[in-house]
Design an enzyme around this catalytic site. Structure first.
Site: not given
Ligand code: CTP
Ligand code: CA
Length: 229
Positions: A34-35
């Site tokens: 994920n970011r």
């Protein structure tokens, strides 16, 4: 407190903070991620240290360096994170779950690289739910311990965002929930943040906006005002 010398209100308190985003391996060279950059969790670790806390930072694939003076434990996947936290959770006075934990992981991790000639034009991955670490830690919470969760939401309507936060704090059973809006250009990887802090009843106890460091201090202000023995 002024920016130079924050109040020493966490002296000898054990502060356990998770930061970053987990990566769930697919095969030896690939993962689902994920970011999350880890910036807000790292700012919390630095702020807690500056206030005199004994900080353990469980670092999940950070994109920023860990601050000086904190004990760093690396964790790659959600299950690594669960294991790392279980080692320190019982002795912590404060636990802050700033890490973005993958909700699911690949059901089986291939021991060899997945080759495209063995798959087709489409590839279906089977995923299995990860343990909810925050809910587990909250269920095992001992008296005097303060547990803070984070909620990353893409909801843009403020009322709906608050409702989602209230539902989440109830579901998790934590003492506080830091609600922040995330999106393609918000929250992750930026140096600023805007958050709402809910208590366990869903009451807004703080709103903070500014640098991730200033938001970190406002979150800790609420923590130190709690029932720390
Ligand atoms: N969290 C956790 N273990 C998981 C998933 C999330 O400990 N398996 C923690 C996160 O570190 C965060 C909080 O729970 O502090 C909320 O995470 P979030 O992703 O916003 O909530 P979820 O319950 O996973 O719900 P959803 O992603 O569906 O909104
Ligand atoms: Ca989630």
């Amino acid at each position: 407190p002024d920016a130079g010398q924050p109040e020493q209100d966490l002296v000898n308190r054990r502060i356990l903070i998770s930061a970053g985003g987990t990566r769930e391996p697919l095969d030896p060279v690939r993962f689902l991620g994920n970011r999350s950059s880890g910036k807000q969790g790292v700012a919390l670790a630095e702020a807690a240290r500056a206030r005199g806390g004994l900080v353990t930072l469980v670092a999940c694939n950070l994109e920023v360096p860990a601050p000086d003076g904190v004990h760093v434990v690396q964790a790659g996947s959600a299950r690594d994170l669960q294991e790392a936290l279980s080692a320190s959770a019982a002795s912590a006075d404060v636990i802050i779950m700033a890490a973005a934990v993958a909700d699911y992981r690949p059901t089986d991790v291939r021991s060899e690289k997945i080759k495209k000639e063995h798959t087709g034009d489409t590839l279906t991955l089977e995923l299995v739910k990860n343990p909810d670490i925050l809910a587990e830690l909250s269920a095992a919470c001992r008296p005097g311990q303060v547990i803070v969760g984070f909620a990353a939401e893409t909801e843009s309507d403020p009322d709906r965002l608050l409702t989602l936060g209230r539902e989440k704090v109830t579901r998790k059973g934590c003492d506080y929930l830091v609600v922040n809006r995330v999106g393609w250009s918000e929250g992750f990887a930026t140096d600023r943040n805007t958050v709402l802090l809910l208590d366990r009843h869903g009451v807004i106890v703080k709103e903070a906006s500014g640098s991730k460091m200033s938001v970190a201090h406002r979150i800790l202000d609420v923590v130190v005002q709690t029932r720390l023995p």
